[in-house]
Write a protein that holds these residues in place. Structure first.
Motif, mmCIF file in Angstrom:
data_model
loop_
_atom_site.group_PDB
_atom_site.id
_atom_site.type_symbol
_atom_site.label_atom_id
_atom_site.label_comp_id
_atom_site.label_asym_id
_atom_site.label_seq_id
_atom_site.Cartn_x
_atom_site.Cartn_y
_atom_site.Cartn_z
ATOM 1 N N VAL A 205 0.867 -1.173 0.014
ATOM 2 C CA VAL A 205 0.033 0.090 0.185
ATOM 3 C C VAL A 205 0.953 1.378 0.009
ATOM 4 O O VAL A 205 1.708 1.528 0.815
ATOM 5 C CB VAL A 205 -0.860 -0.099 1.251
ATOM 6 N N ASN A 206 0.563 2.011 -0.921
ATOM 7 C CA ASN A 206 1.145 3.514 -1.042
ATOM 8 C C ASN A 206 2.678 3.579 -1.617
ATOM 9 O O ASN A 206 3.196 4.514 -1.572
ATOM 10 C CB ASN A 206 1.206 4.242 0.091
ATOM 11 N N ILE A 207 3.139 2.325 -2.093
ATOM 12 C CA ILE A 207 4.335 2.045 -2.876
ATOM 13 C C ILE A 207 4.400 3.118 -4.045
ATOM 14 O O ILE A 207 3.560 2.798 -4.923
ATOM 15 C CB ILE A 207 4.816 0.959 -3.053
ATOM 16 N N ASN A 208 5.238 4.056 -4.415
ATOM 17 C CA ASN A 208 5.314 4.797 -5.543
ATOM 18 C C ASN A 208 6.145 4.107 -6.559
ATOM 19 O O ASN A 208 7.238 3.920 -6.516
ATOM 20 C CB ASN A 208 5.949 6.098 -5.308
#
Length: 276
Positions: A205-208
């Motif tokens: 989650v929320n890895i760019n």
């Protein structure tokens, strides 16, 4: 331009991600380039377009990896971590005092990389103007070669790393230099065989993905760069397609997506070293 049967090509490709060959594939590698447009209309012409503007373009590559190694899993799975008691071998080539001259040669694990006034061989490099350019040229050749090493550059120092953990990466790096002081080398050392390893995978989650993006090169088998399909910034969210059956291979489904460079460039087809 005259037609030629030599322009009709078949065959599979090797897949290099950040300079590392990801190995065998199963089912074929597929590339898709899509372009979205906006038709321009006016009331007086009804629904008949009077023009059309490109709104954007995307590129993606579907790479079904048949070599389901832990290293490949980490490469395509954001939020994963490899834990192992093995280690990679590393070594260096340093350019100093002056740029290489005709005949200067670096030999890595028995493979020669030679600076030539007139490059002819696959691993020949043109004489560079600076030591920094020499380091960049050598690293590019090592990464393009089908040997088991990758190279990175900081200033005029090329750091060479084995692609796999283990003692097999502990190899010799030597030089044949017209001016001995121009080039120094250190052998690859530090490789340790792994006795156990695991990959831990988070929910991601929320890895760019853009921050993790690297160069993806699809190189037709039997070529040396002239027919490369290169996505300059590519990454995939990670997917697995395991079939625990006696007649089906396990596959890492790597669906790479390309992101535009700051210049707007999305991908290249052909030899990326070509200049005007």
């Amino acid at each position: 331009m005259a037609s030629s049967t030599e322009n009709v090509k078949l065959g599979v490709c090797n897949v290099l991600f950040d300079g590392v060959d990801l190995g065998f594939t199963k089912g074929g590698v597929e590339v898709e380039v899509a372009t979205s447009t906006k038709e321009i209309t006016v009331d007086q012409m009804g629904e008949t377009p009077i023009g059309e503007v490109i709104m954007g373009r995307t590129v993606s590559a579907n790479v079904p990896l048949a070599e389901t190694t832990l290293d490949n899993l980490v490469a395509i799975m954001p939020g994963s971590e490899l834990i192992s008691d093995g280690a990679y071998a590393t070594g260096t080539v340093t350019f100093s005092t002056a740029a290489p001259v005709d005949g200067d040669k670096i030999t890595l694990a028995g493979v020669d990389f030679t600076f030539k006034t007139t490059p002819v061989g696959q691993n020949d490099m043109a004489i560079p103007a600076t030591i920094g350019a020499a380091a960049t040229a050598l690293a590019a050749k090592i990464n393009a070669n089908a040997i088991n090493f990758t190279a990175t550059v900081v200033n005029a120092v090329v750091t060479i790393k084995a692609k796999n953990r283990g003692v097999d990466g502990n190899v010799t790096v030597s030089k044949t230099a017209v001016t001995a002081a121009n080039i120094t080398t250190t052998n690859l050392t530090g490789g340790v065989n792994a006795t156990k390893a695991q990959v831990k995978v988070s929910n991601g989650v929320n890895i760019n993905l853009l921050k993790l993006a690297k160069t993806l090169v699809l190189r037709p088998k039997g070529t040396s760069g002239e027919d490369d399909f290169t996505i300059h910034k590519a990454m995939c969210p990670g997917a697995l397609n395991f079939a625990y059956q006696f007649d089906n291979e396990r596959v890492f489904s790597a669906a790479f997506k390309g992101y535009a460079l700051d210049s707007g460039q999305l991908f290249s087809l052909g030899d990326v070293t070509a200049t005007a």
